[in-house]
Enzyme design. Structure first.
Site, PDB file in Angstrom:
ATOM      1  N   ARG A  82       1.017  -1.182   0.139  1.00 41.82           N
ATOM      2  CA  ARG A  82      -0.183  -0.318   0.201  1.00 41.82           C
ATOM      3  C   ARG A  82       1.052   1.310   0.368  1.00 41.82           C
ATOM      4  O   ARG A  82       1.538   1.302   1.001  1.00 41.82           O
ATOM      5  CB  ARG A  82      -0.815  -0.094   0.813  1.00 41.82           C
ATOM      6  CG  ARG A  82      -2.168   1.084   1.118  1.00 41.82           C
ATOM      7  CD  ARG A  82      -2.469   1.035   2.504  1.00 41.82           C
ATOM      8  NE  ARG A  82      -3.294   2.486   2.560  1.00 41.82           N
ATOM      9  CZ  ARG A  82      -3.194   3.533   3.573  1.00 41.82           C
ATOM     10  NH1 ARG A  82      -2.527   3.280   5.137  1.00 41.82           N
ATOM     11  NH2 ARG A  82      -3.473   4.687   3.408  1.00 41.82           N
ATOM     12  N   HIS A 107      -3.294  10.699   1.344  1.00 41.77           N
ATOM     13  CA  HIS A 107      -2.207  10.896   1.890  1.00 41.77           C
ATOM     14  C   HIS A 107      -1.397  11.756   2.651  1.00 41.77           C
ATOM     15  O   HIS A 107      -0.577  12.310   3.058  1.00 41.77           O
ATOM     16  CB  HIS A 107      -1.269   9.886   2.334  1.00 41.77           C
ATOM     17  CG  HIS A 107      -1.621   8.437   3.917  1.00 41.77           C
ATOM     18  ND1 HIS A 107      -1.320   7.353   3.779  1.00 41.77           N
ATOM     19  CD2 HIS A 107      -1.023   9.406   4.598  1.00 41.77           C
ATOM     20  CE1 HIS A 107      -0.913   7.017   4.444  1.00 41.77           C
ATOM     21  NE2 HIS A 107      -0.477   8.055   5.844  1.00 41.77           N
ATOM     22  N   GLU A 140      -7.908   8.221   6.774  1.00 42.41           N
ATOM     23  CA  GLU A 140      -7.563   9.388   7.426  1.00 42.41           C
ATOM     24  C   GLU A 140      -8.508  10.615   7.686  1.00 42.41           C
ATOM     25  O   GLU A 140      -7.487  11.271   7.957  1.00 42.41           O
ATOM     26  CB  GLU A 140      -6.556   9.072   8.357  1.00 42.41           C
ATOM     27  CG  GLU A 140      -6.083   7.408   8.829  1.00 42.41           C
ATOM     28  CD  GLU A 140      -4.984   7.973  10.134  1.00 42.41           C
ATOM     29  OE1 GLU A 140      -4.321   8.389  10.344  1.00 42.41           O
ATOM     30  OE2 GLU A 140      -4.292   6.616  10.157  1.00 42.41           O
ATOM     31  N   ASN A 162      -7.353   1.753  10.021  1.00 40.12           N
ATOM     32  CA  ASN A 162      -6.352   2.323  10.277  1.00 40.12           C
ATOM     33  C   ASN A 162      -6.275   2.060  12.140  1.00 40.12           C
ATOM     34  O   ASN A 162      -7.122   2.899  12.833  1.00 40.12           O
ATOM     35  CB  ASN A 162      -6.475   3.613   9.776  1.00 40.12           C
ATOM     36  CG  ASN A 162      -5.022   3.403   8.873  1.00 40.12           C
ATOM     37  OD1 ASN A 162      -5.532   2.552   7.904  1.00 40.12           O
ATOM     38  ND2 ASN A 162      -5.104   4.499   8.386  1.00 40.12           N
ATOM     39  N   TYR A 212      -4.587   2.048  15.834  1.00 36.57           N
ATOM     40  CA  TYR A 212      -3.059   1.954  16.976  1.00 36.57           C
ATOM     41  C   TYR A 212      -2.949   1.606  18.499  1.00 36.57           C
ATOM     42  O   TYR A 212      -2.592   1.124  18.924  1.00 36.57           O
ATOM     43  CB  TYR A 212      -2.269   3.246  16.272  1.00 36.57           C
ATOM     44  CG  TYR A 212      -1.564   3.232  15.541  1.00 36.57           C
ATOM     45  CD1 TYR A 212      -0.534   2.467  15.246  1.00 36.57           C
ATOM     46  CD2 TYR A 212      -2.024   3.628  13.847  1.00 36.57           C
ATOM     47  CE1 TYR A 212       0.413   2.275  13.635  1.00 36.57           C
ATOM     48  CE2 TYR A 212      -1.747   4.107  12.682  1.00 36.57           C
ATOM     49  CZ  TYR A 212      -0.571   3.425  12.252  1.00 36.57           C
ATOM     50  OH  TYR A 212      -0.112   3.535  11.532  1.00 36.57           O
ATOM     51  N   GLU A 245      -4.299  -0.516   8.197  1.00 37.46           N
ATOM     52  CA  GLU A 245      -1.750  -0.060   9.201  1.00 37.46           C
ATOM     53  C   GLU A 245      -2.365  -0.351  10.422  1.00 37.46           C
ATOM     54  O   GLU A 245      -4.127  -0.159  10.924  1.00 37.46           O
ATOM     55  CB  GLU A 245      -2.404   1.644   9.418  1.00 37.46           C
ATOM     56  CG  GLU A 245      -1.785   2.442   7.783  1.00 37.46           C
ATOM     57  CD  GLU A 245      -1.500   4.055   8.222  1.00 37.46           C
ATOM     58  OE1 GLU A 245      -1.302   4.675   9.291  1.00 37.46           O
ATOM     59  OE2 GLU A 245      -2.366   4.272   7.304  1.00 37.46           O
TER      60      GLU A 245
HETATM   61  C1  FCB Z   1      -1.003   7.484  11.093  1.00 33.56           C
HETATM   62  C2  FCB Z   1      -0.775   7.715   9.413  1.00 33.56           C
HETATM   63  C3  FCB Z   1       0.678   7.353   8.764  1.00 33.56           C
HETATM   64  C4  FCB Z   1       1.465   6.832   9.484  1.00 33.56           C
HETATM   65  C5  FCB Z   1       0.664   6.097  10.769  1.00 33.56           C
HETATM   66  C6  FCB Z   1       1.735   6.100  12.316  1.00 33.56           C
HETATM   67  O1  FCB Z   1      -2.174   8.221  11.248  1.00 33.56           O
HETATM   68  O2  FCB Z   1      -2.193   7.299   8.507  1.00 33.56           O
HETATM   69  O3  FCB Z   1       0.783   8.093   7.693  1.00 33.56           O
HETATM   70  O4  FCB Z   1       2.120   8.270   9.791  1.00 33.56           O
HETATM   71  O5  FCB Z   1      -0.126   7.317  11.803  1.00 33.56           O
END
Ligand code: FCB
Length: 447
Positions: free
Chosen positions: A77, A121, A166, A294, A296, A353
């Site tokens: 990607r 992006h 995002e 995405n 985290y 992500e």
């Molecule tokens: C996300 C972004 C990506 C990267 C990660 C850590 O928010 O999409 O570009 O910076 O965080």
């Protein structure tokens, strides 16, 4: 030891984004994007870092594809830099920019790796920002023209596409919280940008159906998880409000053709109105083929009277955090995925992500990043549980292939499974690279 087995059909990938890796900011006819301007203005990015050179992937893309190939992933990607392919934002294509992506795509295909393109992006051409950027409705038409040009150029070879990465970050984080380019601090700007990003998404999806009828398209919203701190109604409601900002605000329009009333009102109480024209929501709610997520981090959430717009305070579950200070909450990944499935139904999901920031350096040619491996194991375990619970997850794409320009955090924060020396651009595979390679190849790992 337990073996976590992932389905043989699950697609594996690795991700990057143009401004974070390409460098060559002034080469090949590229013009500045909002991130060039933002990062060059003092005080916006840690240590004054900019993406001028980044990982130099513009010149080293063949080496990067080789790393991908030996990793054994199915997909890569990456995103297209709008100002590299259409330097004036609108109108003429830049042959050098097109050639760069054509070569990259060919290199991927030659190695049996499927390209997945993100159109946006975050690197809007500055020339369009000067005309109002995403606050201006006309930018949605400029985006449509850009998207159509890319579908025509690359749609023959590339069948997987994402419109916007995002949208919450590109709107509220960038225009209301002022953390990312263009660095504004107006709620009204945040709301306008958010709507225009979604409208741009819808317009591109409509035209994709004609231009790449055999392709698949979606978008990639970010999602965290807020788990109520206590069973009190106050905490439950606070979490709902907090989640709604990322979840319902950016997903209801696509899947239900509406915006959540609660937030429209809340924004209005803070002086910001949602400006939707007739027909916008029909455009935004075009069916999509894949949903990117995405993920985290997550936290507990507790009601707090002066806790910002949503009166919610985030309380980390425990002291475990990655090096960017984001709490680790793998259970939240499971919860977010099952929740999305329950709320929006059976749309195929790609994890576009997921990954962790750890800033290990190279020691004797090796990078001992066991913490990243642990993070990935925990999150892939949650993923496997979500698949067992019936969530239609078709792919998992790790962020990131390379250490890169981590936006306002600059180069200090490292997310790669490959280490990059930002002076020499030398790449060194981390322990997590080898672990991920084995996981991809076996479709399983040990915990
Ligand atoms: C996300 C972004 C990506 C990267 C990660 C850590 O928010 O999409 O570009 O910076 O965080």
């Amino acid at each position: 030891m337990t073996t976590i087995q992932l389905p043989e059909t699950l697609k594996w990938g690795a991700a990057t984004a143009s401004y974070q890796i390409e460098g060559a900011a002034h080469e090949g006819g590229r013009t500045p994007s909002i991130w060039d301007v933002f990062s060059h203005a003092p005080g916006n990015v840690k240590n004054g870092d900019t993406g001028d050179n980044a990982c130099n992937s513009y010149h080293k893309y063949k080496e990067d594809v080789n790393h991908l190939s030996e990793l054994g992933v199915d997909q890569y990607r990456f995103s297209i830099s709008w100002s590299r392919v259409i330097p004036q934002g609108r109108g003429e294509l830049n042959p050098e920019g097109i050639a760069y992506y054509r070569n990259l795509i060919q290199e991927l295909l030659d190695h049996g790796i499927e390209p997945m393109i993100t159109l946006y992006h975050w690197d809007l051409p500055q020339i369009l920002q000067d005309e109002g950027g995403w606050e201006a409705r006309e930018t949605t038409d400029a985006f449509l023209a850009y998207a159509e040009a890319m579908f025509k150029e690359f749609g023959g070879q590339v069948k997987k596409w994402l419109t916007i990465n995002e949208p919450w970050c590109a709107s509220f984080l960038s225009n209301y919280l002022g953390v990312h380019a263009p660095g504004k601090t107006s709620l009204q700007a945040g709301v306008d940008v958010a709507h225009h990003l979604m409208l741009a998404h819808g317009k591109a999806v409509q035209s994709f159906r004609e231009l790449v009828p055999d392709g698949e398209i979606g978008y990639a919203p970010n999602l965290g998880w807020l788990e109520p701190y206590s069973p009190s109604q106050e905490d439950i409601d606070a979490c709902k409000r907090g989640m709604m900002w990322q979840k319902e605000w950016f997903m209801d329009p696509v899947f239900k053709g509406t915006y959540p009333e609660t937030l429209i009102q809340l924004f209005a109480e803070h002086g910001a109105s949602l400006n939707v024209e007739e027909g916008d929501l029909e455009i935004i709610s075009q069916p999509i083929d894949l949903m990117g997520i995405n993920y985290y981090t997550g936290s507990l959430g507790r009601y707090k009277e002066d806790g910002g717009l949503f009166q919610v305070e985030e309380v980390p579950l425990d002291e475990r955090r990655t090096d960017i200070d984001w709490p680790i909450y793998a259970e939240g990944f499971y919860k977010a995925l099952t929740d999305i499935h329950q709320t929006y139904g059976d749309v195929p999901i790609y994890i576009t992500e997921n990954g962790a920031c750890y800033n290990h350096g190279v020691e004797d040619g090796r990078v001992y990043d066991q913490e990243r491996i642990d993070y990935l194991k925990q999150h892939l375990t949650s993923l496997s549980r979500a698949i067992e619970a019936g969530v239609p997850i078709v792919g998992y794409i790790v962020w990131s292939l390379l250490d890169n320009f981590e936006w306002a955090e600059g180069y200090e924060k490292r997310f790669g499974i490959i280490h990059v020396n930002f002076e020499t651009f030398e790449r060194t595979r981390k322990d997590s690279y080898y672990w991920y390679r084995d996981t991809v190849n076996n479709h399983s790992f040990e915990v």
